[in-house]
Structure formats: C-alpha cells, structure tokens
Design a protein around this motif. Sequence first.
Motif, short mmCIF file in Angstrom:
data_model
loop_
_atom_site.label_atom_id
_atom_site.label_comp_id
_atom_site.label_asym_id
_atom_site.label_seq_id
_atom_site.Cartn_x
_atom_site.Cartn_y
_atom_site.Cartn_z
N ARG A 255 -36.21 -101.90 8.11
CA ARG A 255 -36.88 -100.98 9.06
C ARG A 255 -35.88 -100.01 9.68
O ARG A 255 -36.13 -98.81 9.77
CB ARG A 255 -37.57 -101.79 10.18
CG ARG A 255 -39.05 -102.07 9.92
CD ARG A 255 -39.75 -102.49 11.22
NE ARG A 255 -39.16 -103.68 11.81
CZ ARG A 255 -39.52 -104.93 11.48
NH1 ARG A 255 -40.46 -105.13 10.57
NH2 ARG A 255 -38.96 -105.96 12.06
N GLU A 258 -34.72 -97.45 7.06
CA GLU A 258 -35.75 -96.46 6.76
C GLU A 258 -35.85 -95.42 7.89
O GLU A 258 -35.97 -94.23 7.64
CB GLU A 258 -37.11 -97.15 6.58
CG GLU A 258 -38.18 -96.23 6.04
CD GLU A 258 -39.55 -96.90 5.94
OE1 GLU A 258 -40.52 -96.18 5.65
OE2 GLU A 258 -39.64 -98.12 6.16
N HIS A 261 -32.90 -93.00 7.60
CA HIS A 261 -33.07 -92.05 6.50
C HIS A 261 -34.13 -90.99 6.82
O HIS A 261 -34.00 -89.82 6.45
CB HIS A 261 -33.38 -92.78 5.20
CG HIS A 261 -32.21 -93.56 4.67
ND1 HIS A 261 -32.23 -94.23 3.48
CD2 HIS A 261 -30.97 -93.76 5.20
CE1 HIS A 261 -31.06 -94.82 3.28
NE2 HIS A 261 -30.28 -94.55 4.32
N LYS A 262 -35.18 -91.40 7.53
CA LYS A 262 -36.20 -90.44 7.97
C LYS A 262 -35.59 -89.43 8.94
O LYS A 262 -35.92 -88.24 8.91
CB LYS A 262 -37.37 -91.17 8.67
CG LYS A 262 -38.39 -91.73 7.70
CD LYS A 262 -39.52 -92.41 8.46
CE LYS A 262 -40.53 -93.01 7.49
NZ LYS A 262 -41.53 -93.83 8.21
#
Length: 295
Positions: A255, A258, A261-262
Amino acid sequence: MQKESTSEILKKVRRIELKTRGLSNQIFSGQYHSAFKGRGMAFSEVREYMPGDEIRTIDWNVTARFNQPYVKIFEEERELTVILVVDVSASDNFGSKEKLKKNLITELCAVLSFSAIQNNDKIGVIFFSDKVEKFIPPKKGKSHILRIIRELIEFEPESKGTNISEALTFLNNAIKKRAIAFLISDFMDDHPFKDGLRLANQRHDLVALQIKDEREESLPNVGLLPVVNPETGEWQWMDSSSKKVRNAYKQEAARWNESLHKLFKKTGVDFVSLYPNRSYVAPLINLFKKRSLHA
C-alpha cells in the motif's frame, strides 16, 4: 564503530571508481546523453519567420523593430548541471543481505557522476537527513568526483531523520539555473513532500531513484523478530511465524509503495525502484531509454 583509516577509505574509493567508471564508459554514457539532451535549451539567434514555425518562438521585440516576424532559434545546451540529492538518514544503513542501501547509493552516485563528466557536465551533491547536512557545489573533473565518492563513504550525518521537502527547498534556492536533479532516497519520510516534488520538478528536471530492501516488503518466517526504526530508535517484537502477521506486513508495504508511485506520477517525476542485492544496470538503462523516447 571504529573509524576507518584514510588508506582504507582510499582503497574503497578506488574499488568503486574501477567498478562504476567501467559501467559508465561502456553502458551509461550514451544512454545518459540521449535521456537528458535537449532538456536544457539556450538561445542562439533569430531568423525570419517561415510557415510551420511555432507562434510561441516569435521574438516580438525584433519583429516590431523590422516590421516583419522573426523567431528565436534555440540550441541544446552543451553543458548541463547535475545535482545528486542524497538521503543520508539512518534508514539507509539497513540491508538484509551482504549490501546496505547506503552502499548502493554510493555506487549509483559514482555511476551518475562519471556519466556526467563523460558528457562534460558539472555535478554537485546535496546530503540531507531531516535537514541539509552538506552541499558540494557543482564542478567538473575527476578529482571532484573522487571527492564526492569519498564523502559518500565516510560522511556521518548529524541527524537520523528524513525531510525530503527541506532538501528540495534547498535545491531550488541554491541552484538557480535549471538542472538535472537525481533524488536518491528510500522515501521513508513522515513529512508531506508532494508540493516539494512538484515545485522542484517545475524548476528542475527531477528524477527519483527509490532505494528499497526486500525485507522492507516481506518478512521471512523465522519466529520472533525485534524490529527497530533506525530513525526514531523505537522497536517492537514481531511474530514472523504467524502467516497473518506476514501478510499484514506485506500488504502494508505494498500500500505504501503504491501510494508513493502514484505521488511520483501525479507530480510528473520519473522514477525507478532499485534494490541493494539486485543489479541496477537494467532498471537504470530502461529509465534512460523511456526518457529518451519522450524527450
């Protein structure tokens, strides 16, 4: 921990130089150039407007003077400035196998430095923890790079924490001319740094190199483990023999990864994830190739 002697440090510098200079000469210099060329453009001259020229290149002052449209011609700047923004916080001393995150950071900085001087670029370094620890202004030359490598090996930060926004604010204030900035960190930072990334990427050409260890993503089944946060000193016991605990650890790590990276994508920052116990050659070349295609 006993401080290394000067001769031991120089041997380490030499070993890193031999390994990374070879990589830079054989692999990275061409990829580096094509990935970053054209990012810095310098005004060269004006000429008369021709059909198909972009309206935004019109030089309105010259156009008014001669009563007919003229456009500005830009050339790729032959000399770029490269800044390594290097995380030296306590979490970089982690490594579950034979190589620490800190070791990988040193090698990456050396490879990028040798690639820069192959391209006749200047290179400088900002060391940061939760404050800016040291700034080495951009210069050219092999002796300058060897100084950078030596600093990376023996530098001892005053603080243990991480504050990426502080480092990026310093970058924007210290480097006035547009530069290529490599932000090298594990990005384990409790402070928000979205605005810092966005502003630095507007001012400069920012690239994020995320340094990760496999054990930060999954736990081995080895029973009770003392887990320590190197930046705060806090520790707790974890029962790694419990499948539930291992799964929760893995999901939380996924989580976090991610969301990071977002954040890079949202702020328009190119990034790649690199691991101390894996080769960084292919991931870096792929990053450079991707940038070349979008240049």
